[in-house]
Design a protein around this motif. Structure first.
Motif, PDB file in Angstrom:
ATOM      1  N   ALA A  21       0.642  -0.757  -0.122  1.00 54.06           N
ATOM      2  CA  ALA A  21       0.423   0.459   0.240  1.00 54.06           C
ATOM      3  C   ALA A  21       1.139   1.085  -0.071  1.00 54.06           C
ATOM      4  O   ALA A  21       2.522   1.019   0.767  1.00 54.06           O
ATOM      5  CB  ALA A  21      -0.450   0.209   1.178  1.00 54.06           C
ATOM      6  N   CYS A  22       0.478   2.182  -1.083  1.00 50.48           N
ATOM      7  CA  CYS A  22       1.303   3.353  -1.147  1.00 50.48           C
ATOM      8  C   CYS A  22       0.904   4.336  -0.817  1.00 50.48           C
ATOM      9  O   CYS A  22      -0.639   5.166  -1.142  1.00 50.48           O
ATOM     10  CB  CYS A  22       2.103   3.527  -2.440  1.00 50.48           C
ATOM     11  SG  CYS A  22       3.370   2.300  -3.240  1.00 50.48           S
ATOM     12  N   THR A  23       1.369   5.614  -0.308  1.00 42.94           N
ATOM     13  CA  THR A  23       0.631   6.866   0.925  1.00 42.94           C
ATOM     14  C   THR A  23       1.621   8.059  -1.058  1.00 42.94           C
ATOM     15  O   THR A  23       2.033   7.550  -1.379  1.00 42.94           O
ATOM     16  CB  THR A  23       1.286   7.731   1.817  1.00 42.94           C
ATOM     17  OG1 THR A  23       1.007   6.838   2.583  1.00 42.94           O
ATOM     18  CG2 THR A  23       1.214   9.060   1.426  1.00 42.94           C
ATOM     19  N   THR A  24      -0.435   8.770  -1.169  1.00 43.62           N
ATOM     20  CA  THR A  24       0.250   9.414  -2.358  1.00 43.62           C
ATOM     21  C   THR A  24       0.959  10.911  -1.418  1.00 43.62           C
ATOM     22  O   THR A  24       0.569  11.170  -0.754  1.00 43.62           O
ATOM     23  CB  THR A  24      -0.927  10.141  -3.451  1.00 43.62           C
ATOM     24  OG1 THR A  24      -1.468   8.963  -3.741  1.00 43.62           O
ATOM     25  CG2 THR A  24      -0.593  11.058  -3.804  1.00 43.62           C
ATOM     26  N   VAL A  25       2.252  11.137  -2.420  1.00 42.65           N
ATOM     27  CA  VAL A  25       2.970  12.233  -1.829  1.00 42.65           C
ATOM     28  C   VAL A  25       2.902  13.439  -3.186  1.00 42.65           C
ATOM     29  O   VAL A  25       3.145  13.311  -4.624  1.00 42.65           O
ATOM     30  CB  VAL A  25       4.129  12.163  -1.694  1.00 42.65           C
ATOM     31  CG1 VAL A  25       4.697  13.589  -1.305  1.00 42.65           C
ATOM     32  CG2 VAL A  25       4.145  11.167   0.241  1.00 42.65           C
ATOM     33  N   PHE A  26       2.244  14.313  -3.193  1.00 42.26           N
ATOM     34  CA  PHE A  26       2.167  15.447  -4.399  1.00 42.26           C
ATOM     35  C   PHE A  26       3.741  16.758  -4.192  1.00 42.26           C
ATOM     36  O   PHE A  26       4.329  16.147  -3.311  1.00 42.26           O
ATOM     37  CB  PHE A  26       1.194  16.428  -4.290  1.00 42.26           C
ATOM     38  CG  PHE A  26      -0.019  15.534  -4.447  1.00 42.26           C
ATOM     39  CD1 PHE A  26      -0.593  15.840  -6.043  1.00 42.26           C
ATOM     40  CD2 PHE A  26      -1.008  15.469  -2.976  1.00 42.26           C
ATOM     41  CE1 PHE A  26      -1.700  14.793  -5.328  1.00 42.26           C
ATOM     42  CE2 PHE A  26      -2.087  14.491  -3.255  1.00 42.26           C
ATOM     43  CZ  PHE A  26      -2.621  14.817  -4.350  1.00 42.26           C
ATOM     44  N   PHE A  27       4.689  15.713  -5.774  1.00 42.09           N
ATOM     45  CA  PHE A  27       5.960  17.441  -5.207  1.00 42.09           C
ATOM     46  C   PHE A  27       6.004  17.924  -6.543  1.00 42.09           C
ATOM     47  O   PHE A  27       4.695  17.414  -8.101  1.00 42.09           O
ATOM     48  CB  PHE A  27       7.007  15.827  -5.620  1.00 42.09           C
ATOM     49  CG  PHE A  27       6.973  15.326  -6.650  1.00 42.09           C
ATOM     50  CD1 PHE A  27       8.207  15.923  -7.337  1.00 42.09           C
ATOM     51  CD2 PHE A  27       6.222  14.146  -7.570  1.00 42.09           C
ATOM     52  CE1 PHE A  27       9.055  15.475  -8.713  1.00 42.09           C
ATOM     53  CE2 PHE A  27       6.651  14.351  -8.894  1.00 42.09           C
ATOM     54  CZ  PHE A  27       7.906  14.250  -9.835  1.00 42.09           C
ATOM     55  N   ASP A  28       6.640  18.881  -7.247  1.00 38.70           N
ATOM     56  CA  ASP A  28       7.311  19.336  -7.621  1.00 38.70           C
ATOM     57  C   ASP A  28       8.608  19.567  -7.829  1.00 38.70           C
ATOM     58  O   ASP A  28       8.962  19.482  -6.577  1.00 38.70           O
ATOM     59  CB  ASP A  28       6.409  21.006  -7.974  1.00 38.70           C
ATOM     60  CG  ASP A  28       6.554  21.219  -9.155  1.00 38.70           C
ATOM     61  OD1 ASP A  28       6.127  20.939 -10.353  1.00 38.70           O
ATOM     62  OD2 ASP A  28       7.188  22.241  -8.828  1.00 38.70           O
ATOM     63  N   ALA A  29       8.990  20.228  -9.163  1.00 39.58           N
ATOM     64  CA  ALA A  29      10.575  20.609  -8.894  1.00 39.58           C
ATOM     65  C   ALA A  29      10.474  21.723  -9.871  1.00 39.58           C
ATOM     66  O   ALA A  29       9.708  21.590 -11.039  1.00 39.58           O
ATOM     67  CB  ALA A  29      11.812  19.095  -9.018  1.00 39.58           C
ATOM     68  N   GLY A  47       2.181  15.618   1.912  1.00 42.72           N
ATOM     69  CA  GLY A  47       2.197  14.884   2.275  1.00 42.72           C
ATOM     70  C   GLY A  47       1.003  15.153   3.076  1.00 42.72           C
ATOM     71  O   GLY A  47       0.230  16.503   2.796  1.00 42.72           O
ATOM     72  N   SER A  48       0.694  14.335   4.444  1.00 44.80           N
ATOM     73  CA  SER A  48       0.016  14.090   5.206  1.00 44.80           C
ATOM     74  C   SER A  48       1.270  15.896   6.049  1.00 44.80           C
ATOM     75  O   SER A  48       0.446  16.666   7.110  1.00 44.80           O
ATOM     76  CB  SER A  48       0.217  13.887   6.325  1.00 44.80           C
ATOM     77  OG  SER A  48       1.397  13.339   6.596  1.00 44.80           O
ATOM     78  N   THR A  49       2.763  15.955   5.817  1.00 43.07           N
ATOM     79  CA  THR A  49       3.144  17.294   6.287  1.00 43.07           C
ATOM     80  C   THR A  49       3.830  16.901   4.910  1.00 43.07           C
ATOM     81  O   THR A  49       4.004  17.643   3.603  1.00 43.07           O
ATOM     82  CB  THR A  49       4.403  16.595   6.961  1.00 43.07           C
ATOM     83  OG1 THR A  49       4.808  15.586   6.719  1.00 43.07           O
ATOM     84  CG2 THR A  49       3.570  15.410   8.532  1.00 43.07           C
ATOM     85  N   SER A  50       4.763  18.705   4.679  1.00 50.25           N
ATOM     86  CA  SER A  50       4.945  19.547   3.935  1.00 50.25           C
ATOM     87  C   SER A  50       7.201  19.166   4.035  1.00 50.25           C
ATOM     88  O   SER A  50       7.204  19.104   4.678  1.00 50.25           O
ATOM     89  CB  SER A  50       5.059  20.992   4.064  1.00 50.25           C
ATOM     90  OG  SER A  50       3.491  20.982   3.925  1.00 50.25           O
ATOM     91  N   PHE A  51       7.215  19.380   2.470  1.00 50.96           N
ATOM     92  CA  PHE A  51       8.761  19.377   2.706  1.00 50.96           C
ATOM     93  C   PHE A  51       9.237  20.478   1.766  1.00 50.96           C
ATOM     94  O   PHE A  51       8.116  20.565   0.537  1.00 50.96           O
ATOM     95  CB  PHE A  51       9.406  18.371   1.842  1.00 50.96           C
ATOM     96  CG  PHE A  51      10.976  18.523   1.449  1.00 50.96           C
ATOM     97  CD1 PHE A  51      11.952  17.276   2.172  1.00 50.96           C
ATOM     98  CD2 PHE A  51      11.306  18.561   0.092  1.00 50.96           C
ATOM     99  CE1 PHE A  51      13.022  18.104   1.949  1.00 50.96           C
ATOM    100  CE2 PHE A  51      12.884  17.826  -0.118  1.00 50.96           C
ATOM    101  CZ  PHE A  51      13.434  18.041   1.112  1.00 50.96           C
ATOM    102  N   SER A  52      10.708  20.938   1.400  1.00 48.31           N
ATOM    103  CA  SER A  52      10.677  22.293   0.600  1.00 48.31           C
ATOM    104  C   SER A  52      12.292  22.149   0.965  1.00 48.31           C
ATOM    105  O   SER A  52      13.249  22.700   1.984  1.00 48.31           O
ATOM    106  CB  SER A  52      10.048  23.375   0.940  1.00 48.31           C
ATOM    107  OG  SER A  52      10.169  23.859  -0.558  1.00 48.31           O
ATOM    108  N   CYS A  53      12.938  21.679  -0.190  1.00 50.78           N
ATOM    109  CA  CYS A  53      14.590  22.551  -0.474  1.00 50.78           C
ATOM    110  C   CYS A  53      15.165  23.038  -0.865  1.00 50.78           C
ATOM    111  O   CYS A  53      14.807  22.897  -3.140  1.00 50.78           O
ATOM    112  CB  CYS A  53      15.036  21.295  -0.163  1.00 50.78           C
ATOM    113  SG  CYS A  53      17.174  20.863  -0.181  1.00 50.78           S
ATOM    114  N   CYS A  54      16.108  23.826  -1.258  1.00 52.41           N
ATOM    115  CA  CYS A  54      16.119  24.559  -2.298  1.00 52.41           C
ATOM    116  C   CYS A  54      17.957  23.712  -2.875  1.00 52.41           C
ATOM    117  O   CYS A  54      18.701  23.237  -1.856  1.00 52.41           O
ATOM    118  CB  CYS A  54      16.807  26.078  -2.185  1.00 52.41           C
ATOM    119  SG  CYS A  54      15.591  27.183  -1.955  1.00 52.41           S
ATOM    120  N   LEU A  55      18.036  23.714  -3.932  1.00 51.52           N
ATOM    121  CA  LEU A  55      19.389  22.865  -4.093  1.00 51.52           C
ATOM    122  C   LEU A  55      20.539  23.878  -4.943  1.00 51.52           C
ATOM    123  O   LEU A  55      20.542  24.830  -6.419  1.00 51.52           O
ATOM    124  CB  LEU A  55      19.104  21.911  -4.692  1.00 51.52           C
ATOM    125  CG  LEU A  55      18.638  21.007  -4.712  1.00 51.52           C
ATOM    126  CD1 LEU A  55      17.844  20.122  -5.841  1.00 51.52           C
ATOM    127  CD2 LEU A  55      19.285  19.747  -3.343  1.00 51.52           C
TER     128      LEU A  55
END
Length: 193
Positions: A21-29, A47-55
């Motif tokens: 079973a997988c969780t959907t995580v919306f993403f963009d780059a 997802g249920s929490t957020s992530f943001s990272c600059c490279l």
């Protein structure tokens, strides 16, 4: 970081063959361009929490890309909308992204018109030798574009920025901030799918 079709086929086969079973995580780059040698600039995920990272890119950011993304590299620092942002190299950023994804156990990364972003992430993951760790948590990619075309037929444009304006009635940003784009995509999908 050139596109490698063998890497793509590995992850699309995971999507088909993965039984967990997988969780959907919306993403963009966001990237330094559209060519095969472009680099990742920003990864955003929700997802249920957020992530943001600059490279921080090795090859700099073309002026045209800075105009679109509002991300500039100046004297070893990244600036987003004129404000300095914490950034890391690609390996640090991708390891942080993988650690974030591990909090969900197994995920499907869902994006809008995802093919380009998926290729860019896979190329970067491969380049940084984190493909095995990424594959342990990411079952595959899913594209919202064909789904939204079916539930919102007859539209002149299915660009995410147009969907945000016309569907969410949000005129506050033009897109090209990966975290905001991922969050808006999640809102659109939750409303229509």
């Amino acid at each position: 970081m050139a596109y490698d079709p063998d890497i793509n086929s590995v992850f699309y086969s995971y999507l088909v063959l993965g039984g967990d079973a997988c969780t959907t995580v919306f993403f963009d780059a966001e990237t330094t361009g559209l060519s095969g040698n472009a680099e990742l600039l920003q990864i955003g995920a929700v997802g249920s929490t957020s992530f943001s990272c600059c490279l921080y890119p090795d090859k700099g950011i073309p002026d045209r890309v800075s105009e679109i993304t509002h991300i500039r590299a100046v004297d070893g620092l990244l600036y987003c909308e004129g404000k300095p942002v914490i950034s890391g190299n690609h390996e640090e950023g991708l390891c942080a992204f993988i650690d974030y994804l591990k909090s969900f156990k197994k995920v499907i990364l869902e994006g809008h018109n995802v093919q380009f972003d998926a290729r860019m992430v896979l190329a970067a993951v491969n380049h940084c030798n984190t493909l095995e760790d990424f594959g342990a948590v990411v079952a595959g990619f899913s594209d919202t574009l064909p789904l939204l075309k079916k539930v919102l037929p007859g539209r002149k444009s299915n660009a995410q920025s147009k969907l945000v304006e016309e569907v969410l009635k949000d005129f506050s940003n033009s897109g090209h901030n990966s975290h905001i784009d991922a969050l808006n995509l999640k809102k659109i999908v939750e409303r229509y799918l």
